[in-house]
Design a protein around this motif. Structure first.
Motif, PDB file in Angstrom:
ATOM      1  N   PHE A 131       0.812  -1.214   0.000  1.00 22.00           N
ATOM      2  CA  PHE A 131       0.000   0.000   0.000  1.00 22.00           C
ATOM      3  C   PHE A 131       0.844   1.263   0.000  1.00 22.00           C
ATOM      4  CE2 PHE A 131       1.167  -0.238   4.397  1.00 22.00           C
ATOM      5  CZ  PHE A 131       1.162   1.068   4.835  1.00 22.00           C
ATOM      6  N   TRP A 132       2.060   1.180   0.531  1.00 22.98           N
ATOM      7  CA  TRP A 132       2.900   2.348   0.727  1.00 22.98           C
ATOM      8  C   TRP A 132       3.578   2.809  -0.553  1.00 22.98           C
ATOM      9  CZ3 TRP A 132       7.757   0.622  -0.532  1.00 22.98           C
ATOM     10  CH2 TRP A 132       7.967  -0.766  -0.430  1.00 22.98           C
ATOM     11  N   ARG A 133       3.542   1.995  -1.580  1.00 25.44           N
ATOM     12  CA  ARG A 133       4.132   2.396  -2.845  1.00 25.44           C
ATOM     13  C   ARG A 133       3.201   3.347  -3.597  1.00 25.44           C
ATOM     14  NH1 ARG A 133       6.838  -2.699  -5.865  1.00 25.44           N
ATOM     15  NH2 ARG A 133       7.102  -0.994  -7.379  1.00 25.44           N
ATOM     16  N   THR A 134       3.769   4.274  -4.306  1.00 27.14           N
ATOM     17  CA  THR A 134       2.962   5.291  -4.982  1.00 27.14           C
ATOM     18  C   THR A 134       3.071   5.188  -6.499  1.00 27.14           C
ATOM     19  OG1 THR A 134       4.811   6.857  -4.781  1.00 27.14           O
ATOM     20  CG2 THR A 134       3.128   6.907  -3.058  1.00 27.14           C
ATOM     21  N   ASP A 135       3.332   3.991  -6.999  1.00 21.66           N
ATOM     22  CA  ASP A 135       3.495   3.800  -8.435  1.00 21.66           C
ATOM     23  C   ASP A 135       2.234   3.297  -9.118  1.00 21.66           C
ATOM     24  OD1 ASP A 135       3.578   1.375  -7.162  1.00 21.66           O
ATOM     25  OD2 ASP A 135       5.250   0.557  -8.311  1.00 21.66           O
ATOM     26  N   VAL A 136       1.109   3.271  -8.403  1.00 26.02           N
ATOM     27  CA  VAL A 136      -0.144   2.863  -9.034  1.00 26.02           C
ATOM     28  C   VAL A 136      -0.753   4.108  -9.680  1.00 26.02           C
ATOM     29  CG1 VAL A 136      -2.392   1.790  -8.719  1.00 26.02           C
ATOM     30  CG2 VAL A 136      -0.458   1.040  -7.328  1.00 26.02           C
TER      31      VAL A 136
ATOM     32  N   ALA B 207      10.442  -0.628  14.659  1.00 23.68           N
ATOM     33  CA  ALA B 207       9.059  -0.414  14.224  1.00 23.68           C
ATOM     34  C   ALA B 207       8.870   1.020  13.728  1.00 23.68           C
ATOM     35  CB  ALA B 207       8.096  -0.717  15.374  1.00 23.68           C
ATOM     36  N   TRP B 208       9.439   1.978  14.455  1.00 20.95           N
ATOM     37  CA  TRP B 208       9.335   3.383  14.052  1.00 20.95           C
ATOM     38  C   TRP B 208      10.065   3.621  12.730  1.00 20.95           C
ATOM     39  CZ3 TRP B 208      10.870   7.996  17.758  1.00 20.95           C
ATOM     40  CH2 TRP B 208      10.283   9.182  17.284  1.00 20.95           C
ATOM     41  N   LEU B 209      11.182   2.962  12.541  1.00 18.96           N
ATOM     42  CA  LEU B 209      11.944   3.095  11.302  1.00 18.96           C
ATOM     43  C   LEU B 209      11.152   2.566  10.111  1.00 18.96           C
ATOM     44  CD1 LEU B 209      14.639   3.864   9.951  1.00 18.96           C
ATOM     45  CD2 LEU B 209      15.419   1.527  10.432  1.00 18.96           C
ATOM     46  N   LEU B 210      10.509   1.404  10.272  1.00 21.85           N
ATOM     47  CA  LEU B 210       9.684   0.862   9.193  1.00 21.85           C
ATOM     48  C   LEU B 210       8.519   1.788   8.884  1.00 21.85           C
ATOM     49  CD1 LEU B 210       9.536  -2.962  10.030  1.00 21.85           C
ATOM     50  CD2 LEU B 210      10.738  -1.854   8.136  1.00 21.85           C
ATOM     51  N   MET B 211       7.877   2.316   9.927  1.00 20.48           N
ATOM     52  CA  MET B 211       6.780   3.255   9.739  1.00 20.48           C
ATOM     53  C   MET B 211       7.240   4.457   8.921  1.00 20.48           C
ATOM     54  SD  MET B 211       4.842   5.570  12.633  1.00 20.48           S
ATOM     55  CE  MET B 211       5.052   4.277  13.844  1.00 20.48           C
ATOM     56  N   THR B 212       8.371   5.014   9.316  1.00 23.39           N
ATOM     57  CA  THR B 212       8.905   6.194   8.637  1.00 23.39           C
ATOM     58  C   THR B 212       9.244   5.880   7.182  1.00 23.39           C
ATOM     59  OG1 THR B 212       9.805   7.029  10.724  1.00 23.39           O
ATOM     60  CG2 THR B 212      10.737   7.924   8.692  1.00 23.39           C
ATOM     61  N   ALA B 213       9.867   4.735   6.954  1.00 21.84           N
ATOM     62  CA  ALA B 213      10.281   4.362   5.599  1.00 21.84           C
ATOM     63  C   ALA B 213       9.085   4.195   4.667  1.00 21.84           C
ATOM     64  CB  ALA B 213      11.111   3.080   5.637  1.00 21.84           C
ATOM     65  N   THR B 214       7.990   3.616   5.191  1.00 17.92           N
ATOM     66  CA  THR B 214       6.824   3.421   4.324  1.00 17.92           C
ATOM     67  C   THR B 214       6.109   4.731   4.011  1.00 17.92           C
ATOM     68  OG1 THR B 214       5.327   3.002   6.208  1.00 17.92           O
ATOM     69  CG2 THR B 214       6.428   1.095   5.217  1.00 17.92           C
ATOM     70  N   TYR B 215       6.345   5.762   4.805  1.00 17.18           N
ATOM     71  CA  TYR B 215       5.684   7.048   4.575  1.00 17.18           C
ATOM     72  C   TYR B 215       6.446   7.921   3.584  1.00 17.18           C
ATOM     73  CZ  TYR B 215       2.916  11.192   5.829  1.00 17.18           C
ATOM     74  OH  TYR B 215       2.086  12.286   5.807  1.00 17.18           O
TER      75      TYR B 215
ATOM     76  N   PRO C 177       7.587   7.471   0.462  1.00 15.38           N
ATOM     77  CA  PRO C 177       7.098   7.590  -0.924  1.00 15.38           C
ATOM     78  C   PRO C 177       5.911   8.540  -1.058  1.00 15.38           C
ATOM     79  CG  PRO C 177       7.566   5.300  -0.394  1.00 15.38           C
ATOM     80  CD  PRO C 177       7.662   6.056   0.891  1.00 15.38           C
ATOM     81  N   MET C 178       5.020   8.569  -0.063  1.00 19.95           N
ATOM     82  CA  MET C 178       3.876   9.466  -0.157  1.00 19.95           C
ATOM     83  C   MET C 178       4.307  10.922  -0.059  1.00 19.95           C
ATOM     84  SD  MET C 178       0.664   9.536  -0.761  1.00 19.95           S
ATOM     85  CE  MET C 178       0.189   7.827  -0.505  1.00 19.95           C
TER      86      MET C 178
END
Length: 391
Positions: A25-30, A325-333, A335-336
């Protein structure tokens, strides 16, 4: 292990799942799928529900009238009881700018059981059907389109065999609050409705973005749009579900040629936008509300708390788990934020934004139980969103 440690582990496990198992879901290539120009361009009618939109029409309506579309197209603007001269301004803009034919009409007050916007949409579709279009473009009065937007939407629908093609308009991000809240709004939406899953035939995931929604007329008739969703507060999601239940093939992605011109300069403006429909999204269910609050707390709020507690207590395990967990959260945000052409510094602040959304959701429930219900342009609807409840 302590409660904080267990919560940190749960949060990290949740983020590993969200990273890999929630449709990316975190990818913005759609973006719009591959498309080619059709041999014959079908006729399209554009339906624009508008209530007190004089402030934004000069920035949006001319872009619709200026569509470079090879087929037959015309615009129907439904002035839904405006008090600010919306209808007359639309006519004046058409006289000034020219372009596609424009019809401005009013539906009168909605009967019981209809939300205001959907009643206006119904009236506009009724006007459009007299022209016998193959497609309907449902778009909001605050949405500006590039000149080739309609052409690209129709080409994508024809090439992919889609009954519904919708784009999430790029919202305005100029004020401090818009930068903090708006990209997260789209990020959370994609997390709830992963765009890749929406396009899969037979999947249960269905959603659309009401600001830009191209719909085959025969698919609308099969799904009884909009009558079948007349109670819906979150009308775009309800519409997509109805079309998909009727066997339609649907698609949703991020926009490249479609932008919202509506400003949300204050936190209060954004708060109203979210809280208007947040509890309807939870089907007015107290258990779902409690689960949402708990989920937001564990997934978004626990990681920074675990990191801080672990560092303060000298517990490397808790600090490391919370930090990861915070790092993963930040990384997924990230691209948006890039999609919105924003600096990357707000990414670690996502827990703060999530806490704001938690408060907005609770406030939405409070307003519901106070009898205020959802509101649209000065109209309040206390009745639950039965279209969502039934899905």
């Amino acid at each position: 292990m302590s409660a904080v440690a267990w919560t940190a582990v749960g949060s990290l496990a949740a983020w590993l799942w969200l990273l890999l198992g929630q449709g990316f879901f975190w990818r913005t290539d759609v973006r719009l799928p591959p498309r080619r120009d059709p041999d014959d361009w079908p006729s399209v009618c554009v339906v624009v529900p508008a209530r007190d939109e004089a402030a934004v029409l000069p920035a949006s309506l001319p872009s619709l009238l200026a569509q470079d579309y090879p087929g037959r197209a015309e615009v129907f603007l439904v002035d839904d009881g405006s008090s600010d001269g919306t209808g007359e301004l639309a006519r004046e803009l058409a006289r000034t700018h020219g372009g596609l034919p424009l019809t401005v009409d009013s539906p009168g007050e909605p009967p019981a059981g209809w939300t205001g916007k959907l009643w206006a949409v119904r009236h506009g579709i009724g006007l459009a059907r007299a022209r016998g279009p193959e497609y309907l473009l449902l778009t909001d009065a605050d949405i500006a389109h590039d000149a080739d937007s309609l052409r690209e939407l129709v080409a994508a629908a024809r090439t992919g065999g889609f009954d519904l093609v919708s784009q999430m308009a790029r919202l305005r991000v100029e004020s401090v609050w818009e930068r903090l809240v708006v990209p997260a709004f789209v990020y959370f939406f994609a997390q709830l409705y992963p765009f890749r899953w929406i396009a899969v035939k037979g999947s249960r995931t269905a959603a659309a973005a009401g600001g830009c929604l191209l719909l085959r007329t025969d698919a609308a008739e099969r799904a009884r749009i909009p009558d079948a969703i007349r109670h819906a507060v979150i009308d775009d999601v309800a519409l997509a579900r109805a079309v998909k239940r009727g066997g339609g093939h649907i698609w949703l992605g991020l926009a490249e040629r479609v932008d919202s011109v509506r400003p949300y300069p204050r936190l209060h403006d954004l708060w109203r936008m979210v809280s208007r429909s947040a509890y309807a999204q939870l089907r007015h269910n107290p258990l779902l509300l409690a689960g949402t609050v708990a989920g937001l707390t564990v997934v978004y709020l626990a990681p920074p708390v675990a990191l801080a507690v672990g560092l303060a207590a000298g517990n490397v395990w808790v600090a490391t788990t919370g930090g990861l967990a915070w790092l993963l959260m930040t990384a997924t945000y990230l691209p948006m934020l890039r999609y919105y052409r924003q600096p990357l510094w707000p990414a670690p602040l996502l827990p703060v934004t999530a806490f704001l959304y938690l408060l907005m959701t609770v406030d939405s429930a409070v307003q519901h139980y106070r009898g205020r219900g959802a509101a649209w342009k000065g109209r309040t609807y206390a009745r639950p969103d039965t279209a969502l409840d039934e899905s």
